[in-house]
Design a protein around this motif. Structure first.
Motif, short mmCIF file in Angstrom:
data_model
loop_
_atom_site.label_atom_id
_atom_site.label_comp_id
_atom_site.label_asym_id
_atom_site.label_seq_id
_atom_site.Cartn_x
_atom_site.Cartn_y
_atom_site.Cartn_z
N ASN A 88 -10.01 -6.92 11.96
CA ASN A 88 -9.82 -5.48 11.76
C ASN A 88 -10.86 -4.66 12.50
N HIS A 120 -0.24 -8.08 4.81
CA HIS A 120 -0.65 -9.32 4.17
C HIS A 120 0.09 -10.49 4.80
N TYR A 179 -4.80 -8.82 6.10
CA TYR A 179 -5.40 -9.55 5.00
C TYR A 179 -4.60 -10.84 4.82
N ASP A 194 -2.94 3.88 5.44
CA ASP A 194 -2.99 2.87 6.49
C ASP A 194 -1.91 1.85 6.18
N GLY A 247 0.81 -1.21 0.00
CA GLY A 247 0.00 0.00 0.00
C GLY A 247 0.84 1.26 0.00
N GLU A 275 -4.41 -2.83 8.79
CA GLU A 275 -5.45 -3.69 8.26
C GLU A 275 -4.80 -4.98 7.79
N ASP A 308 -1.25 -1.82 5.21
CA ASP A 308 -1.85 -3.03 4.66
C ASP A 308 -0.88 -4.18 4.93
#
Length: 140
Positions: A119, A92, A134, A88, A76, A132, A90
């Motif tokens: 989240n 993963h 993922y 933010d 991101g 966040e 991101d």
């Protein structure tokens, strides 16, 4: 058709003006975010450790046996030169979905829901930026 386009442009401009958004902050930066990056090639150690701890806690919370984290990636705008005050983190977590079940679509759906719930329940921030999480299949 031209009149519709003109009206649409006026509508969008007015809506954006009403929201008081600062688009000046959405320009490419000369440097990576100094709150997050040590230099052009490495995250600050405390950021790196915190992101790994978050990923590990998330996976432990799932209570899925025999799933190894293949990698943890930070993507991101904060991971490049397009960061802004709206950015933010991101995060993963990369695993092999097939380690969980052969029905990859089911696993993807389950982990997507689990990530969204995590989240929503854990408003984790680092240096003021929301994290966040993922889960991504290693084959992606």
């Amino acid at each position: 058709m031209i009149k519709i386009n003109e009206n649409w442009q006026i509508f969008v401009k007015q809506a954006l003006d009403d929201m008081n958004l600062d688009f000046g902050s959405l320009q490419a930066q000369d440097n990576l975010n100094p709150d997050v990056w040590e230099d052009e090639n490495s995250l600050k150690k405390e950021i790196l450790e915190r992101l790994y701890d978050i990923a590990k806690a998330f996976m432990e919370n799932l209570s899925i046996p025999r799933v190894n984290i293949q990698d943890v990636t930070f993507t991101g705008s904060l991971a490049n030169y397009t960061w802004s005050k709206y950015s933010d983190i991101d995060l993963h977590v990369i695993i092999n979905f097939s380690d969980i079940d052969e029905n990859i679509d089911l696993v993807r759906d389950y982990l997507g829901i689990a990530g969204r719930e995590w989240n929503n329940k854990h408003k984790i921030t680092i240096k003021g930026y929301e994290v966040e999480i993922y889960v991504q299949d290693a084959s992606e």
